[in-house]
Write a protein that holds these residues in place. Structure first.
Motif, PDB file in Angstrom:
ATOM      1  N   ALA A  28     -18.824  -7.252 -15.049  1.00 39.51           N
ATOM      2  CA  ALA A  28     -19.370  -6.826 -16.330  1.00 39.51           C
ATOM      3  C   ALA A  28     -19.769  -5.360 -16.195  1.00 39.51           C
ATOM      4  O   ALA A  28     -20.451  -4.982 -15.238  1.00 39.51           O
ATOM      5  N   ALA A  29     -19.352  -4.540 -17.149  1.00 38.74           N
ATOM      6  CA  ALA A  29     -19.635  -3.108 -17.087  1.00 38.74           C
ATOM      7  C   ALA A  29     -21.129  -2.807 -17.158  1.00 38.74           C
ATOM      8  O   ALA A  29     -21.571  -1.771 -16.680  1.00 38.74           O
ATOM      9  N   PHE A  30     -21.928  -3.724 -17.696  1.00 37.75           N
ATOM     10  CA  PHE A  30     -23.359  -3.478 -17.854  1.00 37.75           C
ATOM     11  C   PHE A  30     -24.174  -3.736 -16.590  1.00 37.75           C
ATOM     12  O   PHE A  30     -25.378  -3.492 -16.568  1.00 37.75           O
ATOM     13  N   ALA A  31     -23.522  -4.231 -15.519  1.00 37.51           N
ATOM     14  CA  ALA A  31     -24.226  -4.539 -14.263  1.00 37.51           C
ATOM     15  C   ALA A  31     -23.476  -3.934 -13.078  1.00 37.51           C
ATOM     16  O   ALA A  31     -22.253  -3.848 -13.081  1.00 37.51           O
ATOM     17  N   GLU A  32     -24.247  -3.541 -12.066  1.00 33.50           N
ATOM     18  CA  GLU A  32     -23.628  -3.012 -10.846  1.00 33.50           C
ATOM     19  C   GLU A  32     -22.861  -4.094 -10.109  1.00 33.50           C
ATOM     20  O   GLU A  32     -21.853  -3.826  -9.458  1.00 33.50           O
ATOM     21  N   LYS A  33     -23.338  -5.338 -10.215  1.00 32.54           N
ATOM     22  CA  LYS A  33     -22.720  -6.442  -9.488  1.00 32.54           C
ATOM     23  C   LYS A  33     -22.892  -7.716 -10.304  1.00 32.54           C
ATOM     24  O   LYS A  33     -23.901  -7.897 -10.985  1.00 32.54           O
ATOM     25  N   ALA A  34     -21.909  -8.604 -10.249  1.00 30.58           N
ATOM     26  CA  ALA A  34     -21.994  -9.903 -10.916  1.00 30.58           C
ATOM     27  C   ALA A  34     -21.485 -10.958  -9.938  1.00 30.58           C
ATOM     28  O   ALA A  34     -20.495 -10.738  -9.237  1.00 30.58           O
ATOM     29  N   GLU A  35     -22.182 -12.091  -9.892  1.00 30.18           N
ATOM     30  CA  GLU A  35     -21.848 -13.155  -8.947  1.00 30.18           C
ATOM     31  C   GLU A  35     -22.004 -14.514  -9.608  1.00 30.18           C
ATOM     32  O   GLU A  35     -22.685 -14.641 -10.631  1.00 30.18           O
ATOM     33  N   ILE A  36     -21.396 -15.520  -8.995  1.00 31.02           N
ATOM     34  CA  ILE A  36     -21.566 -16.910  -9.416  1.00 31.02           C
ATOM     35  C   ILE A  36     -22.619 -17.498  -8.483  1.00 31.02           C
ATOM     36  O   ILE A  36     -22.452 -17.469  -7.260  1.00 31.02           O
ATOM     37  N   HIS A  37     -23.707 -18.030  -9.060  1.00 36.29           N
ATOM     38  CA  HIS A  37     -24.822 -18.551  -8.261  1.00 36.29           C
ATOM     39  C   HIS A  37     -25.076 -20.017  -8.564  1.00 36.29           C
ATOM     40  O   HIS A  37     -24.672 -20.530  -9.605  1.00 36.29           O
ATOM     41  N   GLY A  76     -28.467  -5.403 -11.032  1.00 43.26           N
ATOM     42  CA  GLY A  76     -28.402  -3.955 -11.219  1.00 43.26           C
ATOM     43  C   GLY A  76     -28.021  -3.594 -12.633  1.00 43.26           C
ATOM     44  O   GLY A  76     -27.066  -2.848 -12.860  1.00 43.26           O
ATOM     45  N   LEU A  77     -28.760  -4.127 -13.599  1.00 45.02           N
ATOM     46  CA  LEU A  77     -28.471  -3.829 -15.003  1.00 45.02           C
ATOM     47  C   LEU A  77     -28.551  -2.332 -15.242  1.00 45.02           C
ATOM     48  O   LEU A  77     -29.479  -1.670 -14.789  1.00 45.02           O
ATOM     49  N   LYS A  78     -27.598  -1.801 -15.960  1.00 49.80           N
ATOM     50  CA  LYS A  78     -27.510  -0.355 -16.180  1.00 49.80           C
ATOM     51  C   LYS A  78     -28.304   0.113 -17.386  1.00 49.80           C
ATOM     52  O   LYS A  78     -28.528   1.304 -17.560  1.00 49.80           O
ATOM     53  N   ALA A  79     -28.734  -0.827 -18.239  1.00 50.95           N
ATOM     54  CA  ALA A  79     -29.510  -0.497 -19.431  1.00 50.95           C
ATOM     55  C   ALA A  79     -30.223  -1.760 -19.893  1.00 50.95           C
ATOM     56  O   ALA A  79     -29.945  -2.859 -19.404  1.00 50.95           O
ATOM     57  N   ALA A  80     -31.124  -1.601 -20.843  1.00 56.01           N
ATOM     58  CA  ALA A  80     -31.804  -2.754 -21.423  1.00 56.01           C
ATOM     59  C   ALA A  80     -30.780  -3.658 -22.098  1.00 56.01           C
ATOM     60  O   ALA A  80     -29.734  -3.194 -22.569  1.00 56.01           O
ATOM     61  N   VAL A  89     -17.693  -9.713 -20.605  1.00 60.83           N
ATOM     62  CA  VAL A  89     -17.766 -10.248 -19.248  1.00 60.83           C
ATOM     63  C   VAL A  89     -16.365 -10.746 -18.910  1.00 60.83           C
ATOM     64  O   VAL A  89     -15.749 -11.449 -19.711  1.00 60.83           O
ATOM     65  N   THR A  90     -15.850 -10.376 -17.737  1.00 64.17           N
ATOM     66  CA  THR A  90     -14.519 -10.821 -17.325  1.00 64.17           C
ATOM     67  C   THR A  90     -14.649 -11.850 -16.211  1.00 64.17           C
ATOM     68  O   THR A  90     -15.338 -11.615 -15.214  1.00 64.17           O
ATOM     69  N   LEU A  91     -13.990 -12.990 -16.415  1.00 60.13           N
ATOM     70  CA  LEU A  91     -13.985 -14.089 -15.447  1.00 60.13           C
ATOM     71  C   LEU A  91     -12.652 -14.085 -14.714  1.00 60.13           C
ATOM     72  O   LEU A  91     -11.597 -13.909 -15.336  1.00 60.13           O
ATOM     73  N   TYR A  92     -12.702 -14.293 -13.403  1.00 61.62           N
ATOM     74  CA  TYR A  92     -11.504 -14.286 -12.557  1.00 61.62           C
ATOM     75  C   TYR A  92     -11.310 -15.665 -11.940  1.00 61.62           C
ATOM     76  O   TYR A  92     -12.247 -16.227 -11.369  1.00 61.62           O
ATOM     77  N   PHE A  93     -10.077 -16.180 -12.037  1.00 59.27           N
ATOM     78  CA  PHE A  93      -9.779 -17.506 -11.524  1.00 59.27           C
ATOM     79  C   PHE A  93      -8.833 -17.422 -10.333  1.00 59.27           C
ATOM     80  O   PHE A  93      -8.116 -16.437 -10.157  1.00 59.27           O
TER      81      PHE A  93
END
Length: 117
Positions: A28-37, A76-80, A89-93
């Protein structure tokens, strides 16, 4: 909210195909990192852990990401992230497929995840 540096994401992923697929990544461009938790209990304390092997989505079925369980974590959200705003949000399979969805920001009190089809 203000100085938040991370937030969660919830969804229901439908698999209309004939073979199981696994969600293996997210960006997601709005976060430095995105993970599945996922949430696990360690000595009686709930903790978040990254799902290293991804999230399986059965053939002809679905996987549910919800509070207290499997979820997306945006770090690491880049903005409010104001309520009612929308973000890609892009999901990868595992089989190379990608799906871009629109995430609708909700206030925590407004999050409702249904089990309906």
């Amino acid at each position: 909210v203000g100085g938040m540096r991370a937030t969660g994401g919830y969804a229901r992923i439908e698999n209309t195909g004939n073979t199981e697929v696994t969600l293996v990544g997210v960006t997601a461009a709005f976060a430095e990192k995105a993970e599945i938790h996922t949430m696990i209990s360690v000595d009686g304390v709930m903790k978040m852990r990254r799902l290293e092997a991804g999230l399986p989505v059965p053939a002809g079925g679905h996987a549910l990401m919800m509070p207290g369980g499997v979820h997306l974590m945006f770090i690491g959200l880049k903005a409010a992230m104001p309520p009612e705003s929308m973000h890609e949000v892009t999901l990868y399979f595992d089989q190379g497929d990608t799906v871009t969805v629109i995430a609708h920001v909700k206030k925590p009190a407004d999050i409702k995840v249904t089990h309906n089809h």
